[in-house]
Design an enzyme around this catalytic site. Structure first.
Site, PDB file in Angstrom:
ATOM      1  N   GLU A 185       5.200 -40.553 -43.474  1.00 39.02           N
ATOM      2  CA  GLU A 185       4.898 -40.031 -44.808  1.00 39.02           C
ATOM      3  C   GLU A 185       5.804 -40.602 -45.905  1.00 39.02           C
ATOM      4  O   GLU A 185       6.600 -39.871 -46.521  1.00 39.02           O
ATOM      5  CB  GLU A 185       4.988 -38.502 -44.812  1.00 39.02           C
ATOM      6  CG  GLU A 185       4.054 -37.846 -43.813  1.00 39.02           C
ATOM      7  CD  GLU A 185       4.070 -36.314 -43.871  1.00 39.02           C
ATOM      8  OE1 GLU A 185       4.879 -35.758 -44.628  1.00 39.02           O
ATOM      9  OE2 GLU A 185       3.275 -35.681 -43.161  1.00 39.02           O
ATOM     10  N   GLU A 369      -0.659 -35.734 -37.449  1.00 36.06           N
ATOM     11  CA  GLU A 369      -0.252 -34.345 -37.720  1.00 36.06           C
ATOM     12  C   GLU A 369      -1.410 -33.591 -38.337  1.00 36.06           C
ATOM     13  O   GLU A 369      -2.068 -34.092 -39.258  1.00 36.06           O
ATOM     14  CB  GLU A 369       0.898 -34.265 -38.738  1.00 36.06           C
ATOM     15  CG  GLU A 369       2.248 -34.635 -38.227  1.00 36.06           C
ATOM     16  CD  GLU A 369       3.327 -34.504 -39.305  1.00 36.06           C
ATOM     17  OE1 GLU A 369       3.193 -33.682 -40.239  1.00 36.06           O
ATOM     18  OE2 GLU A 369       4.308 -35.265 -39.195  1.00 36.06           O
TER      19      GLU A 369
HETATM   20  O1  IFM Z   1       6.961 -30.331 -41.265  1.00 30.30           O
HETATM   21  C1  IFM Z   1       6.306 -31.347 -41.944  1.00 30.30           C
HETATM   22  C2  IFM Z   1       6.506 -32.682 -41.253  1.00 30.30           C
HETATM   23  O2  IFM Z   1       7.859 -32.990 -41.112  1.00 30.30           O
HETATM   24  C3  IFM Z   1       5.866 -33.780 -42.048  1.00 30.30           C
HETATM   25  N1  IFM Z   1       4.492 -33.457 -42.343  1.00 30.30           N
HETATM   26  C4  IFM Z   1       4.193 -32.159 -42.882  1.00 30.30           C
HETATM   27  C5  IFM Z   1       4.825 -31.086 -42.034  1.00 30.30           C
HETATM   28  C6  IFM Z   1       4.502 -29.696 -42.611  1.00 30.30           C
HETATM   29  O3  IFM Z   1       4.974 -29.592 -43.911  1.00 30.30           O
END
Ligand code: IFM
Length: 463
Positions: A185, A369
């Site tokens: 990210e 994710e």
């Molecule tokens: O916890 C985070 C993760 O580290 C990166 N993506 C989003 C998740 C939730 O906010």
């Protein structure tokens, strides 16, 4: 839609995952895994030669993290990793996405820290022994503080230090890793870290954000070269968090606002990676914020990827700000999570099909994710998390819909295996399919975790 939304507490809470028989979720080669990240779970921040990271500094600064929480202990995974890997097996996951803490494995002079490297070697060795596929992120936000002291991602040199780190890791861990991800990210690292200051290192200047993004992407490109040289048989990719933006009305101004929202969240990262250029609309939104780009940088950044990791959480409704930008216009009466994020599985499907249409060279995708936070509590040894169960079912159905519309999606990782340190929100927000009692470090598998385990078991027997 294969699954309907179910209000928290509904009697459908324990219904098993039963996707339609033609769903990609039944396919043998579609991976189902869980994800975590080093700073969010490891703790042991001063052990075995680990150096301070920007998140140690940021979380120790009063007012930066809810309740003054820090990652100093987190889930104590550094000491409890074997039990946590047993949980992965107990839940039948086929793959695990984790990250390496850069400050744990390299000293300030760039020399390897053997104790830190051994930790990851033991961990990855055990995952392989258990038959899990290993997805390893090199940078999930824990920049060594000594690099931040020299300008962090505002300093072009940091991209070259990242390449050294990728070189070391791929020489040391070659054979232990199925898929490398350079960055997690970069939008968050650049925008939240340098643009609005909500994340470490806490700087707030748009010009900084665009320069930091450029150096992050350059680090990705240079790091990928090192990974390819040292570990040719693994896959190499990067992870982008993407956001769906919709307009408050169908007016041209609001539709333009929604477009600009997606340019800022998605095209800012995906265009340089997949087209070798920054989207020109970004400079309409942020006039004068163009980064310094040297000759050859964009070619380095746009080198082919083996896969693209997509992280998706919510949709944002926006409207025109009356000038060249957008402002959020949250919809009333929509389902939201503990984070306040709007639940929108269609947003995931629409983004995936949109990327498929936009980028001719879109590589295979893993959803690296997806998940949600809820205020989960243990009652009589169990954790009921009905909203998460429905959330996961609906997002998995959205992935299936995107596959049916032609998008090449190879797997899905739930965020997260464990409740953990949720950055600026500390420990209040719980994303795990396993509950963590931070006082005792007791782990309790939530109902969602149990149902995922049952589904993966059913998949195995169906094969
Ligand atoms: O916890 C985070 C993760 O580290 C990166 N993506 C989003 C998740 C939730 O906010």
């Amino acid at each position: 839609m294969a699954y309907d939304a179910v209000a928290p507490g509904s009697s459908q809470q324990s219904d098993p995952f039963t996707p339609p028989s033609d769903s990609v979720l039944w396919r043998k080669d579609f991976l189902l895994g869980a994800a975590t990240a080093s700073y969010q779970i490891e703790g042991a921040v001063s052990e075995d030669g680990r150096l301070p990271s920007i998140w140690d500094t940021f979380s120790a600064t009063p007012g930066k993290v809810l309740a003054g929480d820090t990652g100093a202990v987190a889930c104590d995974h550094y000491h409890r990793w074997e039990g946590d890997l047993d949980l992965l097996s107990r839940l039948n996951f086929e793959a695990y996405r984790m990250s390496v803490a850069w400050p744990r494995v390299m000293d300030e002079a760039g020399r390897p820290n053997r104790k830190g490297l051994d930790f990851y070697k033991r961990l990855l060795g055990k995952l392989k022994e258990k038959g899990l596929q290993t997805f390893v992120t090199l940078y999930h936000w824990d920049l060594p503080q000594h690099l931040e002291d020299r300008g962090g991602w505002l300093n072009r040199e940091t991209a070259y230090r990242f390449a050294d780190y990728a070189d070391l890791m791929s020489r040391e861990l070659s054979g232990h890793v199925d898929a490398w991800m350079t960055l997690n990210e970069p939008w968050c690292s650049a925008f939240l870290g340098y643009g609005n200051g909500h994340h470490a290192p806490g700087l707030a200047n748009l010009r900084y954000a665009t320069q930091a993004m450029h150096h992050l992407l350059l680090a990705h490109g240079l790091g990928t070269q090192a990974l390819r040289a040292n570990d040719p048989s693994s896959m190499k990719g990067i992870v982008a968090n993407v956001g769906r933006g919709t307009g408050e009305t169908s007016s041209a101004a609001d539709q333009r606002a929604a477009h600009l929202f997606e340019v800022q969240h998605n095209a800012w990262i995906l265009d340089p990676l997949l087209k070798g250029e920054y989207p020109s609309d970004l400079w309409e939104l942020w006039p004068g914020a163009e980064p310094l780009v040297l000759e050859g940088d964009l070619q380095t950044i746009a080198a082919p990827l083996d896969f693209l990791g997509i992280n998706y959480y919510f949709r944002t409704n926006v409207k025109s700000d009356g000038a060249h930008g957008f402002i959020e216009s949250p919809l009333p009466d929509v389902e939201r999570t503990q984070m306040g994020w709007e639940v929108s599985p269609d947003g995931l499907r629409d983004l995936l099909t949109g990327f498929h249409g936009t980028y001719a060279n879109l590589p295979p995708i893993y959803i690296t994710e997806n998940g949600m936070a809820s205020d989960d509590k243990v009652h009589n040894g169990a954790v009921e998390d009905p909203q998460r169960i429905t959330f996961l079912k609906r997002h998995l159905a959205a992935v299936d819909q995107a596959v049916k519309q032609g998008v090449d999606i190879r797997g899905y990782f739930v965020w997260s295996l464990l409740d953990n340190f949720e950055w600026a929100y500390g420990y209040e927000r719980r994303f795990g399919v396993v509950h963590v009692d931070y006082g005792t470090q007791q782990r309790t598998v939530k109902r969602s975790g149990e149902l995922i385990a049952k589904f993966i078991e059913a998949r195995k027997t169906k094969r």
